[in-house]
Scaffold this active site. Sequence first.
Site, PDB file in Angstrom:
ATOM      1  CD  GLU B  53      -2.771   1.134   2.659  1.00 23.79           C
ATOM      2  OE1 GLU B  53      -2.784   0.184   3.211  1.00 23.79           O
ATOM      3  OE2 GLU B  53      -3.384   2.026   2.626  1.00 23.79           O
ATOM      4  CG  ASP B  64      -3.125   8.148   8.172  1.00 25.51           C
ATOM      5  OD1 ASP B  64      -3.068   6.836   8.495  1.00 25.51           O
ATOM      6  OD2 ASP B  64      -2.999   8.979   7.143  1.00 25.51           O
TER       7      ASP B  64
END
Lengths: 391, 268
Positions: B53, B64
């Site tokens: 990824e 995040d």
Amino acid sequence: MKTSAYFDDFGGVYAPETLMAPLEELEAAWLAAREDASFREELAGLLRDYAGRPTPLSSARRLSERLGCELWLKREDLLHTGAHKLNNTLGQALLARCMGKSRILAETGAGQHGVATATACALLGLECVVYMGAVDVARQAPNVARMELLGARVEVVEHGQRTLKDAINEALRAWVSDPDAHYLLGSALGPHPFPAMVAEFQQVIGREAREQILAQAGGLPDLVVACVGGGSNAIGIFRGFVADEEVELVGVEAGGEGVASGRHAARFAGGGPGVLHGCRTWLLQDEDGQVRPTHSVSAGLDYPAVGPEHAALRARGRARYELATDQQALAAFALLGESEGILPALESAHALGWVAANAAAVAGRRVLVNLSGRGDKDLDTVLRRRREGRA
Amino acid sequence: MSGAGNRLEGRLAELRAAGRRGVAPYLTAGDGGLATTVAVLAALEEAGAACVELGVPFSDPIADGPVLQAAGERALAAGTSLGAILDALAGYRAAGGELPVALMSYANPLLRRGWEAACAAAAAAGADALIVPDLPLEESGEMRAAAAAAGLCPIHFAAPTSPVERLRAAAAASRGFLYVVGRTGVTGSGTTFDAATRAFLARVAALSPIPTAVGFGIRSAADVRAAVAHADLAIVGSAMVERLHAAGPAAAPAAAAAFLAELQEGLR
């Protein structure tokens, strides 16, 4: 979602999957609450007996004379906690209680939304955590102290630009990690249903102002002027007049040190459509889609995106968006104090600053300015700039 | 590049046919420089990663945690752009690199180009799939159409908070794999594979017609083992990014291979 997430091409639900179920739950609770007479009565009662609604409409006689227009001020600065933010926080905090939620997360820029959230949470017995950028903590220190005295925990955000944008990032992350809490977003932005819901809690400003100006001035205003950060005070007053086609609606963004300087928060003048914090709207960004840093003397307007309903009103040609620079806002701050005995929040001073800078264009016209907050929180900033010869 | 021609779908079919599971490292493109990113891709391919990824750094990464936020800030400070990332990926492909790559980007850098142009450019550079963490199903119609036209697999998320009908819809709208969020939270902090998490992973695996990949908070071989008990892939992001940053650009490829080997112990 049960209702449209869009205002024409703007808005939407650009949220991580983890937040989709909480957002749907929130929308359902809001739709139920607005149909529930007991919820509406409880909120109206709090707004009246606790917050101090209706707020007055004041005729600014001396300033009207100086500017050559007929200036009226909607006095949200007189609402409890000193700004319009409490209209929304009381509504959402009641809603959180209806949903059985006991913990509230919020972001704040100038600290007014943080104070209003902490206040509503204290009143209703809810736990409160407020995320605030380190730069804003420094420039709005009195509001940090107020939040803490009201029992809230203030989490200082130390990354990114360390202002409102980064506080929202961190509040969203906290909500992703804690979806059982209610995220009490403070402006008419973010993923659906926040923009529509916050606007609905704020439209009491425009509803009152329209009745008051008809009664006190004998007619509608020619212009309604409000500052626009995320845009909740502006959408609140605009909604009262949006059906009156003859009334011009003017939103005033933070021009900072001027659009040419690159140091500003004028999304319509310097940005383009994009997605930030859950919605598609006008956004200050670079050619690669990265969000650009912003600047404003006022923490509450120092934000790179604008509420999506404003983007739609502008696209429809129903409202226009202008700007006032730091200097124009600071000059208006002083002007209102000296001529009317009112120290406005630096955010609200942008709306007045635009009127003062465009006195010729508004000469002889009836102008209604939403005075969205009071300026006590900004004394440090104003006095420091005066000492430095910059105000 | 559609159907069986897609590297990611091909790799996952091979794994299933062999009765195997895999580790999928996450990299923040441009952290340590894009030359380092390409060297790490090559090292991970050599060391047997199932796929990668590849994260496009964004100024406001709301899903995040601190490690990937910091990596994104470093990459942006080094001048990393989507265009430069795609050029670097094209360079990796031109040199014979065959690791399947799922490009991860928040919506705005892609929207800036427009979905069609962004998907076409990503596919032309050699990406195989697209993951957009702030684009739920409701907003993904144009992205899915553009991805299909370009031969990219659109990958959606299944979260512990998602009701079962959303889980089904996410699986039905995805190709390649369904991205299963292993914990209610942002990337980085450790996931506890308790009974509730294991039951969630098993439920998603049972309803998904395509392979599943578990991510968020997988940091060790033990975590990998717990994840692949109910999934085809374990995605390791923050822990990998931390190792690469600590190693520094020159040593990052070797560090990536060594950490992958450690994680692959969880597949045995």
